[in-house]
Design a protein around this motif. Structure first.
Motif, PDB file in Angstrom:
ATOM      1  N   ILE A  96      72.988  37.271  44.038  1.00 58.94           N
ATOM      2  CA  ILE A  96      73.953  36.870  42.989  1.00 58.94           C
ATOM      3  C   ILE A  96      75.309  36.734  43.636  1.00 58.94           C
ATOM      4  O   ILE A  96      75.798  37.634  44.314  1.00 58.94           O
ATOM      5  CB  ILE A  96      73.990  37.899  41.849  1.00 58.94           C
ATOM      6  N   ALA A  97      75.922  35.571  43.429  1.00 59.16           N
ATOM      7  CA  ALA A  97      77.226  35.285  44.065  1.00 59.16           C
ATOM      8  C   ALA A  97      78.331  36.115  43.441  1.00 59.16           C
ATOM      9  O   ALA A  97      78.333  36.462  42.311  1.00 59.16           O
ATOM     10  CB  ALA A  97      77.540  33.807  43.934  1.00 59.16           C
TER      11      ALA A  97
ATOM     12  N   THR B 157      56.492  28.174  44.652  1.00 59.21           N
ATOM     13  CA  THR B 157      55.041  28.308  44.541  1.00 59.21           C
ATOM     14  C   THR B 157      54.367  27.830  45.819  1.00 59.21           C
ATOM     15  O   THR B 157      53.400  28.439  46.288  1.00 59.21           O
ATOM     16  CB  THR B 157      54.520  27.524  43.324  1.00 59.21           C
ATOM     17  N   TYR B 158      54.881  26.752  46.412  1.00 62.31           N
ATOM     18  CA  TYR B 158      54.328  26.257  47.670  1.00 62.31           C
ATOM     19  C   TYR B 158      54.406  27.334  48.754  1.00 62.31           C
ATOM     20  O   TYR B 158      53.414  27.635  49.422  1.00 62.31           O
ATOM     21  CB  TYR B 158      55.072  25.001  48.129  1.00 62.31           C
ATOM     22  N   ASP B 159      55.596  27.910  48.931  1.00 58.60           N
ATOM     23  CA  ASP B 159      55.776  28.932  49.971  1.00 58.60           C
ATOM     24  C   ASP B 159      54.932  30.176  49.689  1.00 58.60           C
ATOM     25  O   ASP B 159      54.394  30.790  50.609  1.00 58.60           O
ATOM     26  CB  ASP B 159      57.248  29.300  50.123  1.00 58.60           C
TER      27      ASP B 159
ATOM     28  N   GLY C 272      61.110  35.879  42.880  1.00 57.37           N
ATOM     29  CA  GLY C 272      62.426  35.937  43.513  1.00 57.37           C
ATOM     30  C   GLY C 272      62.975  34.548  43.730  1.00 57.37           C
ATOM     31  O   GLY C 272      63.239  33.822  42.781  1.00 57.37           O
ATOM     32  N   SER C 273      63.114  34.158  44.982  1.00 56.73           N
ATOM     33  CA  SER C 273      63.598  32.816  45.307  1.00 56.73           C
ATOM     34  C   SER C 273      62.529  32.018  46.068  1.00 56.73           C
ATOM     35  O   SER C 273      62.828  31.005  46.682  1.00 56.73           O
ATOM     36  CB  SER C 273      64.877  32.917  46.146  1.00 56.73           C
TER      37      SER C 273
ATOM     38  N   GLU D  90      57.325  39.660  47.901  1.00 57.62           N
ATOM     39  CA  GLU D  90      58.254  38.655  47.364  1.00 57.62           C
ATOM     40  C   GLU D  90      59.058  39.194  46.188  1.00 57.62           C
ATOM     41  O   GLU D  90      60.258  38.947  46.073  1.00 57.62           O
ATOM     42  CB  GLU D  90      57.476  37.407  46.927  1.00 57.62           C
ATOM     43  N   THR D  91      58.409  39.935  45.324  1.00 60.26           N
ATOM     44  CA  THR D  91      59.078  40.453  44.132  1.00 60.26           C
ATOM     45  C   THR D  91      60.116  41.514  44.487  1.00 60.26           C
ATOM     46  O   THR D  91      61.209  41.538  43.930  1.00 60.26           O
ATOM     47  CB  THR D  91      58.043  41.031  43.147  1.00 60.26           C
TER      48      THR D  91
END
Length: 150
Positions: free
Chosen positions: A149-150, A34-36, A30-31, A141-142
Motif C-alpha cells: 500500500i502506497a 492467475t497465470y503466475d 495478493g498481487s 502467495e497469500t
C-alpha cells in the motif's frame, strides 16, 4: 526429453492456446496473477515429483497443474456459488473446450480443492501432488505476496 525440456515444452504447448493469455488479467492471491499462480503450482508439482521420486506422469502432472485454475474470471468479483467450491468445475469446462484432456488431467483439475470439495477427491498420484502443491503455493502467495500500500 531432458527434465528441464519436459517442463518448458509442456508449458509452451499449453500457452499456444489463445485463451491462456487471459489468465494474466486476473489476480489470484495478493498481487499474483492467475497465470503466475498456475505456473508456480506446475513448477512446485514438478519439483515435488522429482525431489521425492514420486514417478508420476510428468506431462499429465504439468498439464493438470497448469490448468487447475483455468476459470478465466476475476474471482474477487464473483457473484455465483462460492468460488472455492465451484471454480474447479468451471476450470474443467474451460480446459475441455480448449484442450484434449486425459481422465487423469480432468481429475487433477476437478479435485485440486480437496478436501473442500470432498465429493471430488484426488484419484491419482498426480492429482495428490497438484492438490498439495496448490496448498503450498497458495499459502505462500497469500501470506507473503501481498500488494504494498502506497
Amino acid at each position: 526429453m531432458t527434465e528441464n525440456n519436459t517442463f518448458h515444452q509442456t508449458i509452451k504447448e499449453i500457452e499456444t492456446n489463445s485463451r491462456v493469455y487471459l489468465m494474466h488479467n486476473y489476480i489470484q492471491h495478493g498481487s499474483i496473477t492467475t497465470y503466475d499462480h498456475c505456473l508456480s503450482v506446475a513448477s512446485m508439482s514438478y519439483w515435488l515429483n522429482r525431489k521425492f521420486h514420486l514417478h508420476s506422469d510428468e506431462k499429465q502432472l504439468i498439464r493438470g497443474a497448469f490448468l487447475h485454475d483455468y476459470f478465466l474470471y476475476d474471482w474477487h468479483h464473483y457473484e455465483g456459488n462460492l468460488h472455492g467450491f465451484s471454480h474447479p468445475h468451471t476450470a474443467l469446462i474451460n480446459a475441455r473446450e480448449d484442450f484434449m484432456l486425459t481422465r487423469k488431467e480432468e481429475n487433477i483439475i476437478r479435485s485440486h480443492m480437496w478436501p473442500l470439495t470432498f465429493w471430488h477427491y484426488p484419484q491419482s498420484r498426480e492429482a495428490v501432488i497438484v492438490c498439495l502443491a496448490d496448498k503450498i503455493v497458495s499459502t505462500k502467495e497469500t501470506l507473503f505476496k501481498r500488494k504494498k500500500i502506497a
